[in-house]
Design a protein around this motif. Structure first.
Motif, PDB file in Angstrom:
ATOM      1  N   ASP A  78      21.519 -51.073  17.187  1.00 27.10           N
ATOM      2  CA  ASP A  78      20.156 -50.669  16.840  1.00 27.10           C
ATOM      3  C   ASP A  78      20.077 -50.119  15.416  1.00 27.10           C
ATOM      4  O   ASP A  78      19.193 -50.508  14.650  1.00 27.10           O
ATOM      5  CB  ASP A  78      19.655 -49.599  17.824  1.00 27.10           C
ATOM      6  CG  ASP A  78      19.528 -50.134  19.240  1.00 27.10           C
ATOM      7  OD1 ASP A  78      19.144 -51.312  19.403  1.00 27.10           O
ATOM      8  OD2 ASP A  78      19.821 -49.376  20.178  1.00 27.10           O
ATOM      9  N   SER A  79      20.986 -49.218  15.070  1.00 27.65           N
ATOM     10  CA  SER A  79      20.866 -48.533  13.781  1.00 27.65           C
ATOM     11  C   SER A  79      21.138 -49.430  12.570  1.00 27.65           C
ATOM     12  O   SER A  79      20.708 -49.113  11.471  1.00 27.65           O
ATOM     13  CB  SER A  79      21.765 -47.296  13.746  1.00 27.65           C
ATOM     14  OG  SER A  79      23.096 -47.623  14.023  1.00 27.65           O
ATOM     15  N   MET A  80      21.812 -50.563  12.759  1.00 26.90           N
ATOM     16  CA  MET A  80      22.075 -51.448  11.617  1.00 26.90           C
ATOM     17  C   MET A  80      20.781 -52.029  11.053  1.00 26.90           C
ATOM     18  O   MET A  80      20.746 -52.500   9.927  1.00 26.90           O
ATOM     19  CB  MET A  80      23.034 -52.576  12.009  1.00 26.90           C
ATOM     20  CG  MET A  80      22.448 -53.600  12.935  1.00 26.90           C
ATOM     21  SD  MET A  80      23.696 -54.826  13.375  1.00 26.90           S
ATOM     22  CE  MET A  80      22.749 -56.321  13.129  1.00 26.90           C
ATOM     23  N   TRP A  81      19.688 -51.975  11.823  1.00 24.53           N
ATOM     24  CA  TRP A  81      18.401 -52.517  11.368  1.00 24.53           C
ATOM     25  C   TRP A  81      17.562 -51.472  10.639  1.00 24.53           C
ATOM     26  O   TRP A  81      16.413 -51.732  10.296  1.00 24.53           O
ATOM     27  CB  TRP A  81      17.624 -53.067  12.562  1.00 24.53           C
ATOM     28  CG  TRP A  81      18.366 -54.146  13.278  1.00 24.53           C
ATOM     29  CD1 TRP A  81      18.925 -54.079  14.516  1.00 24.53           C
ATOM     30  CD2 TRP A  81      18.676 -55.454  12.785  1.00 24.53           C
ATOM     31  NE1 TRP A  81      19.558 -55.256  14.834  1.00 24.53           N
ATOM     32  CE2 TRP A  81      19.417 -56.120  13.789  1.00 24.53           C
ATOM     33  CE3 TRP A  81      18.411 -56.124  11.606  1.00 24.53           C
ATOM     34  CZ2 TRP A  81      19.886 -57.420  13.633  1.00 24.53           C
ATOM     35  CZ3 TRP A  81      18.885 -57.426  11.453  1.00 24.53           C
ATOM     36  CH2 TRP A  81      19.613 -58.051  12.450  1.00 24.53           C
ATOM     37  N   VAL A 104      22.065 -45.767   5.850  1.00 21.26           N
ATOM     38  CA  VAL A 104      22.343 -46.107   7.243  1.00 21.26           C
ATOM     39  C   VAL A 104      22.896 -47.529   7.327  1.00 21.26           C
ATOM     40  O   VAL A 104      23.861 -47.795   8.053  1.00 21.26           O
ATOM     41  CB  VAL A 104      21.076 -45.949   8.115  1.00 21.26           C
ATOM     42  CG1 VAL A 104      21.370 -46.306   9.563  1.00 21.26           C
ATOM     43  CG2 VAL A 104      20.532 -44.531   8.013  1.00 21.26           C
ATOM     44  N   GLN A 105      22.308 -48.442   6.561  1.00 20.25           N
ATOM     45  CA  GLN A 105      22.799 -49.830   6.529  1.00 20.25           C
ATOM     46  C   GLN A 105      24.254 -49.876   6.058  1.00 20.25           C
ATOM     47  O   GLN A 105      25.081 -50.574   6.648  1.00 20.25           O
ATOM     48  CB  GLN A 105      21.948 -50.685   5.592  1.00 20.25           C
ATOM     49  CG  GLN A 105      20.537 -50.916   6.045  1.00 20.25           C
ATOM     50  CD  GLN A 105      19.713 -51.641   4.989  1.00 20.25           C
ATOM     51  OE1 GLN A 105      20.224 -52.062   3.951  1.00 20.25           O
ATOM     52  NE2 GLN A 105      18.423 -51.773   5.248  1.00 20.25           N
ATOM     53  N   VAL A 106      24.554 -49.141   5.002  1.00 19.73           N
ATOM     54  CA  VAL A 106      25.910 -49.134   4.441  1.00 19.73           C
ATOM     55  C   VAL A 106      26.902 -48.560   5.449  1.00 19.73           C
ATOM     56  O   VAL A 106      27.964 -49.147   5.686  1.00 19.73           O
ATOM     57  CB  VAL A 106      25.958 -48.346   3.113  1.00 19.73           C
ATOM     58  CG1 VAL A 106      27.394 -48.088   2.668  1.00 19.73           C
ATOM     59  CG2 VAL A 106      25.181 -49.097   2.026  1.00 19.73           C
ATOM     60  N   MET A 146      24.769 -61.218  11.788  1.00 21.52           N
ATOM     61  CA  MET A 146      23.305 -61.118  11.848  1.00 21.52           C
ATOM     62  C   MET A 146      22.740 -60.199  10.765  1.00 21.52           C
ATOM     63  O   MET A 146      21.581 -60.298  10.409  1.00 21.52           O
ATOM     64  CB  MET A 146      22.862 -60.565  13.207  1.00 21.52           C
ATOM     65  CG  MET A 146      23.043 -61.504  14.351  1.00 21.52           C
ATOM     66  SD  MET A 146      22.272 -60.874  15.850  1.00 21.52           S
ATOM     67  CE  MET A 146      23.386 -59.553  16.304  1.00 21.52           C
ATOM     68  N   MET A 147      23.554 -59.301  10.278  1.00 21.14           N
ATOM     69  CA  MET A 147      23.080 -58.252   9.375  1.00 21.14           C
ATOM     70  C   MET A 147      22.738 -58.811   8.006  1.00 21.14           C
ATOM     71  O   MET A 147      23.462 -59.642   7.456  1.00 21.14           O
ATOM     72  CB  MET A 147      24.158 -57.178   9.259  1.00 21.14           C
ATOM     73  CG  MET A 147      23.689 -55.900   8.680  1.00 21.14           C
ATOM     74  SD  MET A 147      24.990 -54.661   8.871  1.00 21.14           S
ATOM     75  CE  MET A 147      24.136 -53.268   8.196  1.00 21.14           C
TER      76      MET A 147
END
Length: 192
Positions: free
Chosen positions: A67-70, A76-78, A99-100
């Motif tokens: 969830d948090s990768m989005w 947060v992405q890094v 997918m990221m």
């Protein structure tokens, strides 16, 4: 307004990686020394300790990254990309990494600590044609092979599905030939 309060507001007073609400603190991403909103995140004690010490990493804790990768926030992405890269061997993180999507400069910053780089000591299993084999691949035998410890002969053309790799020897794979799990030399197989 202090950085901690700004991050708390942004994160709704929850860990931006796993969602926990207790033992939160500001975590500034390496290699940056100065704390800023784009290079810091609010994270719980568990996430921070596992980010900083790879030896205590619990792969199941990081399933929250699904969830948090989005997140729309770069920090947060890094952090998500770095942890997924560290856990790539688990299988499921590789799917999430595929997918990221991240902007080029954000991805470059994520890679700045060396996380996600190929391990030079990693063994690479290759079939007779030099094609890289991975766990779960299917191969076909290119010659008849006698299976040691039995009277069985694996015939040329036999498919071996869902192979496993030997992580100590790049010339060995494991797979079931009929009912028997056996070790097969990679020079006698071709990837399907």
């Amino acid at each position: 307004m202090s950085l901690e309060r700004e991050l708390g507001k942004r994160a709704d007073s929850k860990c931006e990686l796993c969602g926990r609400v207790e033992h939160l603190k500001v975590h500034t991403l390496a290699p940056i020394k100065d704390e800023s909103l784009n290079k810091s995140l609010l994270a719980c004690k568990i996430c921070v300790s596992q980010i900083e010490d790879p030896e205590i990493t619990d792969a199941n804790h990081w399933r929250c990254l699904n969830d948090s990768m989005w997140s729309e926030h770069q920090a947060v992405q890094v952090a998500a990309w770095r942890m997924l890269s560290r856990l790539r061997k688990e299988g499921w993180p590789k799917d999430l990494l595929d997918m990221m999507y991240m902007e080029d400069e954000v991805l470059e910053f994520a890679k700045s600590t060396g996380e996600g780089e190929a391990d030079p000591d990693k063994l690479i299993h290759r079939d007779v044609n030099g094609v890289i084999l991975q766990a779960g691949d299917s191969v076909v035998l290119i010659k008849d092979l006698k299976i040691k410890g039995s009277s069985q002969v694996a015939k040329q053309g036999t498919a071996v599905r869902n192979i496993r790799l030997d992580y100590e020897n790049e010339t060995f794979i494991e797979g079931k030939v009929g009912p028997t799990l056996t070790v097969i030399i990679t020079e006698y197989v071709k990837k399907l």
